[in-house]
Design an enzyme around this catalytic site. Sequence first.
Site, PDB file in Angstrom:
ATOM      1  N   ASP A   4      -9.725 -41.819 -11.601  1.00 51.68           N
ATOM      2  CA  ASP A   4      -8.756 -42.824 -12.013  1.00 51.68           C
ATOM      3  C   ASP A   4      -8.681 -42.940 -13.523  1.00 51.68           C
ATOM      4  O   ASP A   4      -9.700 -42.906 -14.221  1.00 51.68           O
ATOM      5  CB  ASP A   4      -9.117 -44.189 -11.415  1.00 51.68           C
ATOM      6  CG  ASP A   4      -9.022 -44.199  -9.904  1.00 51.68           C
ATOM      7  OD1 ASP A   4      -8.228 -43.396  -9.378  1.00 51.68           O
ATOM      8  OD2 ASP A   4      -9.734 -44.977  -9.261  1.00 51.68           O
ATOM      9  N   GLU A  27      -0.053 -47.400  -0.438  1.00 50.69           N
ATOM     10  CA  GLU A  27      -1.453 -47.036  -0.633  1.00 50.69           C
ATOM     11  C   GLU A  27      -2.154 -48.247  -1.236  1.00 50.69           C
ATOM     12  O   GLU A  27      -1.704 -48.794  -2.243  1.00 50.69           O
ATOM     13  CB  GLU A  27      -1.587 -45.837  -1.568  1.00 50.69           C
ATOM     14  CG  GLU A  27      -1.045 -44.545  -0.989  1.00 50.69           C
ATOM     15  CD  GLU A  27      -1.135 -43.389  -1.969  1.00 50.69           C
ATOM     16  OE1 GLU A  27      -1.633 -43.586  -3.096  1.00 50.69           O
ATOM     17  OE2 GLU A  27      -0.698 -42.281  -1.609  1.00 50.69           O
TER      18      GLU A  27
END
Length: 280
Positions: free
Chosen positions: A61, A50
């Site tokens: 995040d 990824e």
Amino acid sequence: MTARIDAAFARCRAEGRAALVTYVMAGDPDPETSLKVLEALPKAGADIVEFGLPFTDPMADGPAIQAAGLRALKAGQDLRGTLALVRRFREGDDQTPVVLMGYYNPIHTYGVPHFLEDAQAAGIDGLIVVDLPPEEDEELCLPALEKGLAFIRLATPTTDEARLPAVLANTAGFVYYVSITGVTGTATPDFGRVSQAVSRITAHTNLPVVVGFGVKTGAHAAEIARGADGVVVGSALVDALARSLEPGDRAGSGTVEAVASLVRELAQGVRSAAKAPAGA
């Protein structure tokens, strides 16, 4: 292009093990070092990569990946540059699946049709766009599927039986189960509950189910690998890279190896949890 993803999981099943899916941020700490890290991942044992898209407002995040995104943006990394890195990666590796992971805004700004053309040409296999729910499939998901790109959905501990069919409806490649609530890299998953959740999802789909968020060590990876089709590790790798940097966020002589070393540990953990090979 989902063929590369399908082939990766088929190889892992034949070996009786889960896949190791590794996440790094494109352009962190600079484009050239980022390419070297990307190239090192499969050599160290990653089955799928990824590649994060730097963005100024990464709501899902945690601190480590936010900091990585800021380093990448400071180094001038953008979506066009990220696709260029993948093109260069493909010159030496036409087998490892690459999935872009990020937010919709940079793609929308780039222009969806143009982005999909360029992503396909670069050798991208799939997309994870964390802020596009199924209700907005016409924005990017359906056009991506038409181009042959996998559109990979996130399922979470709060995804109930009523919501799960919508999450799975247009998912391709694999399903990404987020093992904790909250942002990335902030807690360790409850391994028992993760196994139960994976079983619940696999009752609704034939797609592989990978588990991420909170996996930091080879031992963690082994625990997850016993009950899932794949293990995703991101924040721990981004942290390893960050700790290797010189003052001013410059790459050090050991930056690539710092990431590769942890990937080898994680790969060993995944392989230590091997199941009976498919067909055995």
